[in-house]
Scaffold this motif. Structure first.
Motif, PDB file in Angstrom:
ATOM      1  N   TYR A  97       0.852  -1.187   0.000  1.00 58.64           N
ATOM      2  CA  TYR A  97       0.000   0.000   0.000  1.00 58.64           C
ATOM      3  C   TYR A  97       0.886   1.233   0.000  1.00 58.64           C
ATOM      4  O   TYR A  97       1.807   1.346   0.819  1.00 58.64           O
ATOM      5  N   ILE A  98       0.586   2.171  -0.910  1.00 62.89           N
ATOM      6  CA  ILE A  98       1.404   3.371  -1.032  1.00 62.89           C
ATOM      7  C   ILE A  98       0.543   4.518  -1.563  1.00 62.89           C
ATOM      8  O   ILE A  98      -0.381   4.290  -2.346  1.00 62.89           O
ATOM      9  N   GLY A  99       0.823   5.745  -1.126  1.00 59.22           N
ATOM     10  CA  GLY A  99       0.081   6.917  -1.578  1.00 59.22           C
ATOM     11  C   GLY A  99       0.865   7.712  -2.598  1.00 59.22           C
ATOM     12  O   GLY A  99       2.082   7.579  -2.713  1.00 59.22           O
ATOM     13  N   ASN A 100       0.152   8.589  -3.346  1.00 57.53           N
ATOM     14  CA  ASN A 100       0.831   9.446  -4.318  1.00 57.53           C
ATOM     15  C   ASN A 100       0.267  10.863  -4.303  1.00 57.53           C
ATOM     16  O   ASN A 100      -0.725  11.144  -3.638  1.00 57.53           O
ATOM     17  N   ASP A 101       0.919  11.739  -5.075  1.00 63.15           N
ATOM     18  CA  ASP A 101       0.526  13.147  -5.102  1.00 63.15           C
ATOM     19  C   ASP A 101      -0.723  13.426  -5.926  1.00 63.15           C
ATOM     20  O   ASP A 101      -1.195  14.557  -5.957  1.00 63.15           O
ATOM     21  N   LEU A 102      -1.280  12.422  -6.576  1.00 62.46           N
ATOM     22  CA  LEU A 102      -2.577  12.581  -7.244  1.00 62.46           C
ATOM     23  C   LEU A 102      -3.724  12.328  -6.283  1.00 62.46           C
ATOM     24  O   LEU A 102      -4.882  12.445  -6.655  1.00 62.46           O
ATOM     25  N   GLY A 103      -3.397  11.930  -5.055  1.00 63.51           N
ATOM     26  CA  GLY A 103      -4.435  11.659  -4.075  1.00 63.51           C
ATOM     27  C   GLY A 103      -4.874  10.221  -4.030  1.00 63.51           C
ATOM     28  O   GLY A 103      -5.931   9.906  -3.481  1.00 63.51           O
ATOM     29  N   SER A 104      -4.077   9.318  -4.588  1.00 66.04           N
ATOM     30  CA  SER A 104      -4.437   7.907  -4.597  1.00 66.04           C
ATOM     31  C   SER A 104      -3.726   7.143  -3.492  1.00 66.04           C
ATOM     32  O   SER A 104      -2.592   7.443  -3.147  1.00 66.04           O
ATOM     33  N   VAL A 105      -4.419   6.131  -2.994  1.00 62.82           N
ATOM     34  CA  VAL A 105      -3.802   5.069  -2.221  1.00 62.82           C
ATOM     35  C   VAL A 105      -3.854   3.866  -3.153  1.00 62.82           C
ATOM     36  O   VAL A 105      -4.930   3.459  -3.598  1.00 62.82           O
ATOM     37  N   LEU A 134      -0.864  -2.830  -4.404  1.00 62.37           N
ATOM     38  CA  LEU A 134      -0.165  -3.647  -5.386  1.00 62.37           C
ATOM     39  C   LEU A 134       0.021  -5.044  -4.822  1.00 62.37           C
ATOM     40  O   LEU A 134       0.162  -5.225  -3.615  1.00 62.37           O
ATOM     41  N   THR A 135       0.053  -6.018  -5.710  1.00 58.22           N
ATOM     42  CA  THR A 135       0.377  -7.379  -5.301  1.00 58.22           C
ATOM     43  C   THR A 135       1.892  -7.502  -5.168  1.00 58.22           C
ATOM     44  O   THR A 135       2.641  -6.604  -5.586  1.00 58.22           O
ATOM     45  N   ALA A 136       2.364  -8.600  -4.620  1.00 63.08           N
ATOM     46  CA  ALA A 136       3.801  -8.801  -4.427  1.00 63.08           C
ATOM     47  C   ALA A 136       4.560  -8.843  -5.747  1.00 63.08           C
ATOM     48  O   ALA A 136       5.768  -8.600  -5.775  1.00 63.08           O
ATOM     49  N   ASP A 137       3.870  -9.091  -6.862  1.00 61.46           N
ATOM     50  CA  ASP A 137       4.548  -9.077  -8.162  1.00 61.46           C
ATOM     51  C   ASP A 137       4.318  -7.776  -8.926  1.00 61.46           C
ATOM     52  O   ASP A 137       4.600  -7.686 -10.122  1.00 61.46           O
TER      53      ASP A 137
END
Length: 183
Positions: free
Chosen positions: A51-59, A62-65
């Motif tokens: 789980y990671i956030g970005n500057d577009l406002g998304s969380v 992602l899967t391990a791959d």
């Protein structure tokens, strides 16, 4: 900053909006688009989800791959590292002045509104109490269900991530240069 994944690699988000998995020898295992600049660090769930956030406002999840599982959109930048509750709830604040609790599938469990942008990451104690700061000068304590337990005005933006001492003391920095200890 990098986060160690139990599958034997680190996960790194970049200011250029990339999310990379790098093994111990420095080899890039995968490199995927993160949508926009990434200021926080990734969190890894018990299932290996990232789980990671970005500057577009998304969380992003992602899967391990490196495959995108879901993309939850807030109303503004997500610069904090998502915190994870013991039940798998993803906890993260946004510059839209809202603190979000998301299910592992990306649905909203609950939200809490503040009057300031949320920059710092949350911290969760053993009882499940959630602590985070806001640019409205308050340090907040929420129950696992999102109810306000208390808030404390530090008199300056609270952009840092609280730390919890062994005795339960909360330590947090504020934009006035002070470090505060609360019991």
């Amino acid at each position: 900053a990098a986060t160690w994944h139990p599958n034997g690699f680190v996960v790194v988000g970049t200011a250029a909006g990339r999310v990379l998995a790098i093994d111990a020898s420095g080899r890039v295992l995968w490199d995927v688009a993160g949508g926009s600049g990434i200021d926080g660090t990734a969190s890894i769930g018990d299932s290996g989800s990232i789980y990671i956030g970005n500057d577009l406002g998304s969380v992003l999840a992602l899967t391990a791959d490196g495959q995108q599982a879901w993309d939850f959109r807030t109303g503004a930048d997500v610069r904090a590292t998502p915190a994870l509750a013991s039940d798998g709830t993803i906890l993260v604040g946004s510059y839209d002045r809202t603190f979000y609790a998301l299910t592992p599938s990306g649905a909203v469990r609950w939200t809490y509104e503040t009057t300031g942008r949320i920059r710092g990451s949350a911290r969760v104690d053993r009882e499940g109490t959630i602590f985070f700061g806001s640019q409205d000068d308050f340090l907040y304590a929420l129950s696992p269900g999102g109810e306000l337990l208390w808030r404390y005005n530090l008199g300056a933006d609270v952009d840092s991530t609280p730390a919890i001492g062994r005795d339960g003391t909360l330590y947090v920095g504020a934009d006035d240069g002070g470090i505060y200890a609360l019991r």
